[in-house]
Design a protein around this motif. Structure first.
Motif, PDB file in Angstrom:
ATOM      1  N   VAL A   1     111.363 -39.047  36.019  1.00 20.88           N
ATOM      2  CA  VAL A   1     112.156 -38.236  37.176  1.00 20.88           C
ATOM      3  C   VAL A   1     112.455 -36.644  36.425  1.00 20.88           C
ATOM      4  N   LEU A   2     112.395 -35.906  37.471  1.00 13.59           N
ATOM      5  CA  LEU A   2     112.622 -34.527  37.044  1.00 13.59           C
ATOM      6  C   LEU A   2     114.168 -34.033  37.074  1.00 13.59           C
ATOM      7  N   LEU A   3     114.486 -33.416  36.337  1.00 14.77           N
ATOM      8  CA  LEU A   3     115.931 -32.974  36.406  1.00 14.77           C
ATOM      9  C   LEU A   3     115.864 -31.411  35.942  1.00 14.77           C
ATOM     10  N   THR A   4     116.511 -30.815  37.132  1.00 13.49           N
ATOM     11  CA  THR A   4     116.481 -29.244  37.097  1.00 13.49           C
ATOM     12  C   THR A   4     118.133 -28.922  36.633  1.00 13.49           C
ATOM     13  N   THR A   5     118.030 -28.347  35.636  1.00 14.88           N
ATOM     14  CA  THR A   5     119.608 -27.832  35.233  1.00 14.88           C
ATOM     15  C   THR A   5     119.923 -26.960  36.017  1.00 14.88           C
ATOM     16  N   THR A   6     121.431 -26.839  35.982  1.00 16.31           N
ATOM     17  CA  THR A   6     122.135 -25.820  36.707  1.00 16.31           C
ATOM     18  C   THR A   6     121.934 -24.399  36.106  1.00 16.31           C
ATOM     19  N   PRO A   7     121.674 -23.426  36.945  1.00 14.21           N
ATOM     20  CA  PRO A   7     121.383 -22.054  36.339  1.00 14.21           C
ATOM     21  C   PRO A   7     122.690 -21.789  35.678  1.00 14.21           C
ATOM     22  N   ASN A   8     123.949 -21.677  36.450  1.00 16.21           N
ATOM     23  CA  ASN A   8     125.208 -21.391  35.539  1.00 16.21           C
ATOM     24  C   ASN A   8     126.049 -22.480  35.636  1.00 16.21           C
ATOM     25  N   PRO A   9     125.979 -23.440  34.460  1.00 15.42           N
ATOM     26  CA  PRO A   9     126.767 -24.599  34.415  1.00 15.42           C
ATOM     27  C   PRO A   9     128.317 -24.332  34.274  1.00 15.42           C
ATOM     28  N   SER A  10     129.180 -24.992  34.749  1.00 19.14           N
ATOM     29  CA  SER A  10     130.604 -24.853  35.010  1.00 19.14           C
ATOM     30  C   SER A  10     131.355 -25.654  33.838  1.00 19.14           C
TER      31      SER A  10
END
Length: 578
Positions: A281-290
């Motif tokens: 599976v591909l997981l694209t991380t958040t550009p600006n994680p909260s």
């Protein structure tokens, strides 16, 4: 077993006599020229490991739990020398590797080899042909795979990429189970009493239970990531007896591969994965994680009427360092309820092969052999001199077409190669249910099973359609069925009883998913197709080890074809003896 590499030696010989011709041959055969041989040593030894504040001595490979990661490329040769230093017999299965003509390296004890006894050694020598993706390896004797398992990563050939953008990083994540008790004692006691075995005490990420369990915050798997990057998670369900839901809070997952076959990408928040199955599976991380961290979690999917491990394990997706105490307070992803068959069905419907020019779906269009197998639980009568803890004072059993597999005294593959079948196996496994009934309705009064070591013989290259029909005996539940030596196309599935008239017209023959392990739906059926193009004796079994122990398995005996490259290879000289 070096005969498979004779071509390469031939190139070298040609080079000494005619260098220009040899250069041309090497140019014409880049895959052969670029293939490598990888050597690994497995020392199977007892190692003290502590989880949940319980320390116990467990079998490990090279002292590692989980075991070492093996990495090869498509077309490479893998040579693994196993030394057994423990008191248990052991053998190793390279789950999903097709082992073309080379069942001697497949690994299931008493099927393709006698187990490796304590103090003995065996070399698994095989070539990975026409496969690339995530597979895995595990012990294939009793319940030893609960500790003896690890990833098998098959990279594409050199110069070949993925049919999707190359990820920033690739990470294997193995889902497992931890038992505080001794698992060999647990299954042996269950087989003696006839009852269900004790269940696990925790689920694990790469061997670590994590902060939801007693005194385990320090044993938490952390996946460190950077914002705005794409990671490929190589997911493997190596749990012993449980299908699992998986999700990551506030993130989506794009499925691109199943059981080392590419699929048309699809995106989900939650996935389900059965024991034996793998998924990239591909997981694209958040550009600006909260948040500096998010929880990953697994929990069981089951419709079992018995007890099961109804806990949730957590791990951490970490954008920035987080203390162990903080991991305890991370909100868990929202996973379906343990018996949410609808969620499982909706997820399973997404799988489609790429069916492209480069990765075609070579589905058998015409069928030579139609086979219908019922798969499910049953019972054995209680011996007169004891009290049993199974249903109504009986003993639990499991079967395929009411035949519960009886372990032979010697390896079936050896008996087949030597054509010495008498007293070892019978070639009369029923290919239709011997006593038809309303499979998913009210079960019959008599639920006793038959016992035997029976196989289904197939002529080389027979096209087979296999319908696996779940039953409601002792309760309807799903069964993850794994076929050794083959991938198969999943052309149809549904609930209730299979209808041989009305269901086949609805099959997907254009782009069905190709797998080596498939869950028979709860109170339903699944239809598979494959070409019997790999000679040998190949086990098919439920990948819940408790059902395997109860006899939910059978074997296909695929005969040699007429051509030299359609015949079994001879056995290696160090093949273990029973």
């Amino acid at each position: 077993m070096g005969a498979r590499h004779g071509l390469r030696r031939g190139h070298a010989a040609a080079a000494s006599t005619c260098p220009f011709l040899a250069f041309a041959v090497l140019l014409a055969l880049p895959a052969l020229a670029a293939s490598d041989t990888h050597y690994y040593t497995f020392n199977v030894q007892m190692t003290n490991v502590t989880r949940l504040c319980v320390t116990k001595s467990i079998p490990t490979v090279n002292g590692q739990f989980p075991g070492p990661k093996l990495v090869v490329r498509e077309g490479d040769r893998l040579v693994v020398k196993v030394h057994n230093h423990i008191n248990y017999n052991v053998s190793f299965h390279w789950h999903g590797v097709r082992q073309m003509r080379n069942g001697w390296a497949d690994g299931p004890s008493y099927i393709t080899q006698c187990p490796i006894q304590g103090g003995q050694s065996y070399v698994y020598d095989f070539t990975v042909t026409g496969q690339r993706g995530t597979l895995w390896w595990h012990a294939h004797f009793s319940w030893l795979r609960v500790h003896l398992y690890g990833p098998l990563v098959i990279l594409p050939k050199r110069g070949e990429g993925y049919p999707f953008p190359r990820p920033y990083k690739e990470v294997p994540i193995l889902f497992g189970e931890w038992f505080n008790g001794d698992t060999e004692s647990i299954i042996n006691q269950a087989l003696q009493t006839g009852g269900g075995p004790n269940v696990s005490d925790a689920y694990t990420f790469n061997g670590l239970p994590g902060p939801t369990y007693n005194c385990s915050a320090q044993d938490t798997y952390k996946l460190k990531v950077k914002p705005g990057r794409t990671y490929m998670l190589r997911l493997i369900n190596s749990a012993l007896n449980d299908e699992l839901f998986f999700g990551i809070a506030n993130h989506t997952l794009t499925v691109v591969e199943a059981d080392a076959s590419y699929v048309k990408p699809f995106t989900v928040q939650t996935l389900v994965i059965s024991p034996g199955q793998t998924m990239n599976v591909l997981l694209t991380t958040t550009p600006n994680p909260s948040s500096p961290a998010y929880a990953m979690a697994i929990s069981p999917y089951t419709n079992s009427q018995g007890t099961f491990d109804n806990t949730t394990a957590a791990a951490v997706l970490e954008y920035a360092p987080t203390p162990p105490a903080a991991a305890r307070t991370l909100p868990l992803p929202s996973l379906p309820l343990y018996n949410d068959t609808g969620a499982v069905t909706n997820f399973s419907r997404n799988f489609r092969s790429l069916a492209s020019a480069e990765y075609p779906a070579l589905v058998p269009m015409a069928v030579d052999r139609h086979v219908l197998f019922t798969v499910g639980l049953g019972t054995d009568p209680c011996p007169s001199n004891q009290t049993c803890q199974g249903p109504n004072g009986t003993k639990f059993a499991a079967s395929v077409n009411n035949n519960s597999f009886f372990r032979p005294r010697t390896a079936l593959l050896e008996a087949h190669y030597q054509r010495r079948y008498a007293g070892v196996l019978l070639a009369n496994f029923p290919t239709t249910p011997p006593h038809p009934f309303n499979y998913t309705g009210t079960p019959p009064n008599n639920t006793f099973v038959m016992h035997g070591t029976r196989v289904v013989p197939l002529a080389f290259n027979t096209s087979v359609e296999l319908v696996l029909q779940g039953t409601s005996i002792q309760g309807a539940e799903s069964h993850p069925l794994h076929l050794h030596g083959y991938d198969f196309f999943v052309v149809g599935q549904g609930f209730g009883n299979f209808d041989p008239v009305n269901d086949p017209p609805k099959y997907n023959l254009a782009d069905p998913v190709e797998r080596n392990t498939i869950s028979v739906p709860t109170a339903g059926w699944v239809a598979l197709r494959f070409f019997a193009d790999n000679p040998g004796v190949w086990l098919m079994h439920c990948h819940f080890d408790v059902h395997l122990s109860w006899g939910l398995s059978m074997a296909w005996l695929v005969n040699d074809g007429p051509l030299p490259n359609q015949k079994m290879l001879p056995p290696p000289s160090d093949l273990p003896k029973c």
